[in-house]
Scaffold this motif. Structure first.
Motif, PDB file in Angstrom:
ATOM      1  N   ILE A 256       0.845  -1.199   0.000  1.00  0.00           N
ATOM      2  CA  ILE A 256       0.000   0.000   0.000  1.00  0.00           C
ATOM      3  C   ILE A 256       0.882   1.250   0.000  1.00  0.00           C
ATOM      4  O   ILE A 256       0.634   2.196  -0.752  1.00  0.00           O
ATOM      5  N   GLU A 257       1.905   1.243   0.854  1.00  0.00           N
ATOM      6  CA  GLU A 257       2.782   2.402   0.933  1.00  0.00           C
ATOM      7  C   GLU A 257       3.497   2.665  -0.398  1.00  0.00           C
ATOM      8  O   GLU A 257       3.605   3.811  -0.832  1.00  0.00           O
ATOM      9  N   THR A 258       3.976   1.617  -1.052  1.00  0.00           N
ATOM     10  CA  THR A 258       4.658   1.816  -2.333  1.00  0.00           C
ATOM     11  C   THR A 258       3.697   2.323  -3.400  1.00  0.00           C
ATOM     12  O   THR A 258       4.065   3.168  -4.210  1.00  0.00           O
ATOM     13  N   LEU A 259       2.463   1.832  -3.402  1.00  0.00           N
ATOM     14  CA  LEU A 259       1.475   2.323  -4.361  1.00  0.00           C
ATOM     15  C   LEU A 259       1.178   3.803  -4.148  1.00  0.00           C
ATOM     16  O   LEU A 259       1.068   4.574  -5.100  1.00  0.00           O
ATOM     17  N   GLU A 260       1.036   4.184  -2.891  1.00  0.00           N
ATOM     18  CA  GLU A 260       0.706   5.568  -2.596  1.00  0.00           C
ATOM     19  C   GLU A 260       1.885   6.497  -2.870  1.00  0.00           C
ATOM     20  O   GLU A 260       1.691   7.641  -3.260  1.00  0.00           O
ATOM     21  N   GLU A 261       3.105   6.011  -2.673  1.00  0.00           N
ATOM     22  CA  GLU A 261       4.283   6.826  -2.991  1.00  0.00           C
ATOM     23  C   GLU A 261       4.392   7.034  -4.498  1.00  0.00           C
ATOM     24  O   GLU A 261       4.746   8.130  -4.955  1.00  0.00           O
ATOM     25  N   ASN A 262       4.109   6.001  -5.264  1.00  0.00           N
ATOM     26  CA  ASN A 262       4.210   6.093  -6.718  1.00  0.00           C
ATOM     27  C   ASN A 262       3.107   6.958  -7.331  1.00  0.00           C
ATOM     28  O   ASN A 262       3.305   7.575  -8.362  1.00  0.00           O
TER      29      ASN A 262
END
Length: 58
Positions: free
Chosen positions: A50-56
């Motif tokens: 989730i964190e990587t998706l939101e950062e991207n």
């Protein structure tokens, strides 16, 4: 133009994350610590996704 029609992948992952945490809580209440730790680890992995998706997306 039609961004509101696109599905949000992090929303689906958050639902999976919540389910895993609830399953972990129930396992802990039953005294099944091994299942609790495995489910918690799976939930943490989902949270990292989730964190990587939101950062991207930012």
């Amino acid at each position: 133009m039609f961004n509101f029609l696109k599905s949000n992948p992090s929303k689906k992952l958050r639902k999976q994350y919540d389910i895993k945490l609830e399953q972990a809580m129930l396992a802990q209440r039953k005294g099944d610590i091994k299942s609790y730790s495995m489910l918690t680890a799976e939930a943490e992995q989902i949270w990292k996704e989730i964190e990587t998706l939101e950062e991207n997306s930012s």
